[in-house]
Structures are given as structure tokens and as C-alpha cells.
Design a protein around this motif. Sequence first.
Motif, PDB file in Angstrom:
ATOM      1  N   ALA A 167     -67.391 -45.993  27.025  1.00  0.00           N
ATOM      2  CA  ALA A 167     -68.234 -44.233  27.424  1.00  0.00           C
ATOM      3  C   ALA A 167     -69.114 -43.930  27.075  1.00  0.00           C
ATOM      4  O   ALA A 167     -69.704 -43.259  27.098  1.00  0.00           O
ATOM      5  N   GLU A 168     -69.992 -45.164  26.345  1.00  0.00           N
ATOM      6  CA  GLU A 168     -71.447 -43.920  25.739  1.00  0.00           C
ATOM      7  C   GLU A 168     -72.243 -44.406  27.122  1.00  0.00           C
ATOM      8  O   GLU A 168     -72.759 -43.372  27.718  1.00  0.00           O
ATOM      9  N   THR A 169     -72.111 -45.359  27.677  1.00  0.00           N
ATOM     10  CA  THR A 169     -72.465 -45.292  29.268  1.00  0.00           C
ATOM     11  C   THR A 169     -72.365 -44.093  29.540  1.00  0.00           C
ATOM     12  O   THR A 169     -73.577 -42.964  30.565  1.00  0.00           O
ATOM     13  N   LEU A 170     -71.547 -43.918  30.135  1.00  0.00           N
ATOM     14  CA  LEU A 170     -71.056 -42.457  30.922  1.00  0.00           C
ATOM     15  C   LEU A 170     -70.825 -40.981  30.208  1.00  0.00           C
ATOM     16  O   LEU A 170     -71.385 -40.071  30.739  1.00  0.00           O
ATOM     17  N   ALA A 171     -71.116 -40.835  29.165  1.00  0.00           N
ATOM     18  CA  ALA A 171     -71.226 -40.070  27.936  1.00  0.00           C
ATOM     19  C   ALA A 171     -73.152 -39.138  28.800  1.00  0.00           C
ATOM     20  O   ALA A 171     -73.360 -38.362  28.736  1.00  0.00           O
ATOM     21  N   ASN A 172     -73.724 -40.177  28.727  1.00  0.00           N
ATOM     22  CA  ASN A 172     -75.574 -40.252  29.195  1.00  0.00           C
ATOM     23  C   ASN A 172     -76.163 -39.588  30.589  1.00  0.00           C
ATOM     24  O   ASN A 172     -76.103 -39.268  30.890  1.00  0.00           O
ATOM     25  N   VAL A 173     -74.064 -39.916  31.530  1.00  0.00           N
ATOM     26  CA  VAL A 173     -74.803 -39.408  32.795  1.00  0.00           C
ATOM     27  C   VAL A 173     -74.828 -37.540  33.294  1.00  0.00           C
ATOM     28  O   VAL A 173     -75.638 -37.715  33.916  1.00  0.00           O
ATOM     29  N   PRO A 174     -74.191 -37.407  32.354  1.00  0.00           N
ATOM     30  CA  PRO A 174     -74.505 -35.375  32.643  1.00  0.00           C
ATOM     31  C   PRO A 174     -75.455 -34.958  32.439  1.00  0.00           C
ATOM     32  O   PRO A 174     -76.444 -35.051  33.168  1.00  0.00           O
ATOM     33  N   HIS A 175     -76.408 -35.681  30.961  1.00  0.00           N
ATOM     34  CA  HIS A 175     -77.546 -35.187  30.736  1.00  0.00           C
ATOM     35  C   HIS A 175     -78.572 -35.699  31.647  1.00  0.00           C
ATOM     36  O   HIS A 175     -80.034 -35.211  32.094  1.00  0.00           O
ATOM     37  N   ILE A 176     -79.042 -36.940  32.310  1.00  0.00           N
ATOM     38  CA  ILE A 176     -79.189 -37.202  32.765  1.00  0.00           C
ATOM     39  C   ILE A 176     -79.605 -36.633  34.360  1.00  0.00           C
ATOM     40  O   ILE A 176     -80.514 -36.272  34.775  1.00  0.00           O
ATOM     41  N   LEU A 177     -78.245 -36.114  34.981  1.00  0.00           N
ATOM     42  CA  LEU A 177     -78.262 -35.601  36.142  1.00  0.00           C
ATOM     43  C   LEU A 177     -78.761 -33.690  36.159  1.00  0.00           C
ATOM     44  O   LEU A 177     -79.517 -33.393  36.641  1.00  0.00           O
ATOM     45  N   ARG A 178     -78.577 -33.840  34.481  1.00  0.00           N
ATOM     46  CA  ARG A 178     -79.054 -32.271  34.202  1.00  0.00           C
ATOM     47  C   ARG A 178     -80.655 -31.843  34.152  1.00  0.00           C
ATOM     48  O   ARG A 178     -81.150 -30.739  34.595  1.00  0.00           O
ATOM     49  N   HIS A 179     -81.133 -33.190  32.792  1.00  0.00           N
ATOM     50  CA  HIS A 179     -81.979 -33.529  32.914  1.00  0.00           C
ATOM     51  C   HIS A 179     -83.277 -33.667  34.027  1.00  0.00           C
ATOM     52  O   HIS A 179     -84.787 -34.233  33.169  1.00  0.00           O
ATOM     53  N   GLY A 180     -82.357 -35.197  34.404  1.00  0.00           N
ATOM     54  CA  GLY A 180     -84.036 -35.945  35.144  1.00  0.00           C
ATOM     55  C   GLY A 180     -83.932 -37.383  34.058  1.00  0.00           C
ATOM     56  O   GLY A 180     -83.971 -37.719  33.506  1.00  0.00           O
ATOM     57  N   ALA A 181     -84.889 -38.018  35.482  1.00  0.00           N
ATOM     58  CA  ALA A 181     -84.976 -39.323  34.797  1.00  0.00           C
ATOM     59  C   ALA A 181     -85.799 -39.869  34.098  1.00  0.00           C
ATOM     60  O   ALA A 181     -85.730 -40.194  33.534  1.00  0.00           O
ATOM     61  N   ALA A 182     -86.856 -38.400  34.244  1.00  0.00           N
ATOM     62  CA  ALA A 182     -88.057 -38.765  32.876  1.00  0.00           C
ATOM     63  C   ALA A 182     -88.332 -39.168  32.372  1.00  0.00           C
ATOM     64  O   ALA A 182     -88.124 -38.931  31.226  1.00  0.00           O
ATOM     65  N   TRP A 183     -87.662 -37.259  31.517  1.00  0.00           N
ATOM     66  CA  TRP A 183     -86.642 -36.644  30.760  1.00  0.00           C
ATOM     67  C   TRP A 183     -85.895 -37.917  29.871  1.00  0.00           C
ATOM     68  O   TRP A 183     -85.944 -38.351  28.488  1.00  0.00           O
ATOM     69  N   PHE A 184     -85.064 -38.396  30.963  1.00  0.00           N
ATOM     70  CA  PHE A 184     -83.862 -40.125  30.046  1.00  0.00           C
ATOM     71  C   PHE A 184     -84.787 -40.913  29.451  1.00  0.00           C
ATOM     72  O   PHE A 184     -84.995 -41.058  28.096  1.00  0.00           O
ATOM     73  N   ARG A 185     -85.640 -41.718  30.085  1.00  0.00           N
ATOM     74  CA  ARG A 185     -86.678 -42.461  30.018  1.00  0.00           C
ATOM     75  C   ARG A 185     -87.553 -42.338  28.730  1.00  0.00           C
ATOM     76  O   ARG A 185     -88.832 -43.202  28.043  1.00  0.00           O
ATOM     77  N   ALA A 186     -88.550 -40.450  28.591  1.00  0.00           N
ATOM     78  CA  ALA A 186     -89.275 -40.889  27.992  1.00  0.00           C
ATOM     79  C   ALA A 186     -87.909 -40.486  26.246  1.00  0.00           C
ATOM     80  O   ALA A 186     -88.635 -40.570  25.128  1.00  0.00           O
ATOM     81  N   LEU A 187     -87.126 -40.680  26.352  1.00  0.00           N
ATOM     82  CA  LEU A 187     -86.635 -40.651  24.722  1.00  0.00           C
ATOM     83  C   LEU A 187     -86.781 -41.771  24.310  1.00  0.00           C
ATOM     84  O   LEU A 187     -86.777 -42.058  23.139  1.00  0.00           O
ATOM     85  N   GLY A 188     -86.898 -42.955  24.913  1.00  0.00           N
ATOM     86  CA  GLY A 188     -87.813 -44.286  24.082  1.00  0.00           C
ATOM     87  C   GLY A 188     -88.585 -44.443  23.811  1.00  0.00           C
ATOM     88  O   GLY A 188     -89.202 -43.611  24.299  1.00  0.00           O
ATOM     89  N   ARG A 189     -88.325 -45.951  23.506  1.00  0.00           N
ATOM     90  CA  ARG A 189     -90.129 -45.707  22.879  1.00  0.00           C
ATOM     91  C   ARG A 189     -90.059 -47.324  23.335  1.00  0.00           C
ATOM     92  O   ARG A 189     -89.936 -48.076  23.952  1.00  0.00           O
ATOM     93  N   GLY A 190     -91.762 -47.351  24.062  1.00  0.00           N
ATOM     94  CA  GLY A 190     -91.864 -48.282  24.989  1.00  0.00           C
ATOM     95  C   GLY A 190     -91.807 -48.590  25.655  1.00  0.00           C
ATOM     96  O   GLY A 190     -91.675 -47.150  26.844  1.00  0.00           O
ATOM     97  N   GLU A 191     -91.093 -49.590  26.279  1.00  0.00           N
ATOM     98  CA  GLU A 191     -90.650 -49.603  28.032  1.00  0.00           C
ATOM     99  C   GLU A 191     -89.008 -49.343  27.752  1.00  0.00           C
ATOM    100  O   GLU A 191     -88.134 -49.347  29.002  1.00  0.00           O
ATOM    101  N   ALA A 192     -88.167 -49.229  27.116  1.00  0.00           N
ATOM    102  CA  ALA A 192     -86.618 -48.880  26.774  1.00  0.00           C
ATOM    103  C   ALA A 192     -86.699 -47.454  27.236  1.00  0.00           C
ATOM    104  O   ALA A 192     -87.144 -46.185  26.535  1.00  0.00           O
ATOM    105  N   ALA A 193     -85.304 -47.076  27.681  1.00  0.00           N
ATOM    106  CA  ALA A 193     -84.835 -45.784  28.480  1.00  0.00           C
ATOM    107  C   ALA A 193     -83.789 -45.481  27.239  1.00  0.00           C
ATOM    108  O   ALA A 193     -82.877 -46.193  27.010  1.00  0.00           O
ATOM    109  N   GLY A 194     -83.818 -43.743  26.743  1.00  0.00           N
ATOM    110  CA  GLY A 194     -83.265 -42.942  26.260  1.00  0.00           C
ATOM    111  C   GLY A 194     -82.733 -43.466  24.763  1.00  0.00           C
ATOM    112  O   GLY A 194     -83.683 -44.125  24.326  1.00  0.00           O
TER     113      GLY A 194
END
Length: 420
Positions: A214-241
Motif C-alpha cells: 500500500a505504501e508503494t502505491l501511495a507514492n505513485v499518484p504524486h510521482i505522476l503529478r510532480h515528476g521524478a526529480a521532485w520525488f528524488r529530491a525528497l530523499g537524502r544523498g542517493e536515496a529517493a523519496g
Amino acid sequence: MTTTTNDVTSRVLTAPDSLVGASLAGWLAAGGGTGLRRALDDRAGIIGLIERAGLRGLGGAGFPTHRKWAAVAAEPGPEKVVICNGNEDEPGTFKDRVLLGRTPHQVIEGALIAALAVGARRVVMYVNPHLTEAIEAVGEAVRQWRAHALLAALETALGGPVLLELRPSSGRYIGGEETAVVASVEGGFPFPRRKPPYPAQSGVHGLPTLINNAETLANVPHILRHGAAWFRALGRGEAAGTKLFSLSGDVQRPGLYELPMGATLAELIFDCGGGMLMGREFKAVFTGGPSNTLLSRDDLDVALDFESVRARGSRLGTGAMIVVSEGTSIPRKVTEFVEFFAEGSCGQCPPCKTGTYQLATLLRRIDTGHATRADLEQVRQLCGLLPGSGRCGLIDGAITVVASSLERFGAEYERMLIGG
């Protein structure tokens, strides 16, 4: 209790009132549905976007999400299945019940986007019936989606009717293992099956089946809405989201916290959790639930992402963090967890069923001060004999936590023996 720290924009927990509960109208008014609409406009680009975002499975293993999706998409034929796995039943893990109970529409939208990406016309919301709030919220949300034009648009894109359904799981711990999910959705007992074949090739009634937490799928609409770079920037270092952490045990403020992927264990325990109860010293933490290697005081600086935790010999797992303070018995906690595994074993693999039972019996004997050194040696022997003897990872998880506790806190076991 739900909160966020470090100025991370929460998408799942501290949502505005319009996103809470089972109101599809509120979800859409707050920007929900945008991800699905964009997916409908660029169906061919969905999996590539998920890959660029770096989304990984957040139910335990951390497997790259796009690889699962691509495997199912590559299978021929229109008859495929997507399953949202909400069976959550492990001690210390309580993230999915909040997601499904408070904001079910973002999870359902993520599942529908996944169905579009892989070409599936059946979407199953598989939820533990013991999570009554989640069952009620998802059931109402499913009814609202069935009547909405967005589902009709998805049906047009997929060339036929889409069956969106709520399917209560068996309510058993083992029912969350992916092949057991398949067996349960087929209407049988949730017996795990040997792999291969994997569900992506042969799942529900032999059909290619995508199973995501469920947590994996909860992220999907936000990635489609805001983009891959936005999601990656939420993490630290090489980690995403970001990651949801179920914090419990000997802390001042237990609760569910959303942190950047890569935040440290110390930040979670001391900044979010308020530090240790009664001013005690930190002793250890069961990471990712009770089926992983323990981390101790020397690991408080570890970054909470898949690679960093693995480098310390443990796993991030579901994000459950069960904290133990000085003065709390490690053998007692381990005994409780192994008893849970013994109760949860489905019984089809005798080494698992009898092995976990024997381990639990020996550990309880140690915990109550009635064990000899021969009993402790038998525990060590079982830890060497049992791994890999079951069709799923239950027995391996039980052995992992026992072996880890013996390695890091073996002196506690020694002191509890007769004459120790």
C-alpha cells in the motif's frame, strides 16, 4: 500520532481534512486524480517515470518498483491482475492501516495507474480484516471510484471493463507473503508457494499478477503529478523519496512518522520520538519489524535507507522500529517475537512449524531461568540448521532475529541460564 519533520511535505499522513477519510470528492478537489489523468495522456511513459523517480517497494524488500511493473507489462494478453497488499500483521508495523484508513484514495489511484501501466483490468485491494477502519474506508472508496468518470476513462484506455474490488485477506501474518496473497485471492488458504514461477509470470489463476504494498502505491499518484526529480529530491544523498516509520517501544513519543529516505536512526528516535522513556539509555532497535538483525548504540548514526541499513548487516524492512532501552531484556523480546512466528506459521513446511515451536519453547525456558547450557546450545544448532527450510521467509526471519540477538547480546542469555 502522525507527524513529519525536517520540512518534508507530507503526502500521506498530515493531509488536509479534505483528504482524510473516504471522500473521493475531497481527494480530487485537493489535486488527486491529476496523476491518473497524466498517466492516461502518456501511458507508454509511466514505467520509465517510475524508474527515474527511483521508487522501490516499501513493504519490506525494497525491490525496484519499475522492474516488477515491466515484468508484468511484458507478459502477453489482456488478462492481468494488480493487487494492493494491505495485509499488515507484523508486530510493530502500523503504517498501512493509517494509509488505507485515512487516505484510501491515493492508494487506489496508485493501483489504477499501475493497472494502466501493466495492462491489467482487475485491481484487488487486499486488506487485513482486523484493520476495521481500513476495511470500511477502502470499501467506501472503492464504491465511489466505481461510479466515477476517471474509472470509465481507464476502461476506455484498457479496452474493456475494469474490476476494482475489495478483498479481505485471511487476517493471518503469513497471508502477506506474495504467493500466499495469490492463493488467498484465488479463494484458498494462504499457503505460500515455491518460486519460480513468480506472480509476475503466473499469479492469480495463472495470470500475470503485480503485487505492491500500500505504501508503494501511495507514492505513485504524486510521482505522476510532480515528476521524478521532485520525488528524488525528497530523499537524502542517493536515496529517493520519503519513508513511513512505525516507531514503538521504549520512546517518549511512539507514533507514525514520515521522514526523508536517508534520515538517521538518531533523528527518528530522539527528534521524532523524544528520546528514551524515563531517561534510560538506548540499548537496541529491532529494525523493519522483528524479523531482521538488531542494531545497537553504535548504529544510531545509520542513514535509514535500504543500502545504508544493509551495510550494517540489517534491513530497512517495513520501516518498523521497535526500540529497546537499557533494563529491558533482549531474550524476553526475542522470545515474544519467535512465539509470534510459531503461531503464524501455516504448517505446510514441517521444519518451519516444528522449528519455530521448538525455538519458542527453548527461548521461553531461558527467559524464565529454567534453561541449561545444553538448551542454549540447541538454540544455536537450530539457528544453523533451519534457514532455507521453508517455502517462504518466515523461518528465516525467526532465525535472523535469534541469531542476531545471540551475536550482540549473548551475555544476557548466558546470565539467564541455571547457574549463570
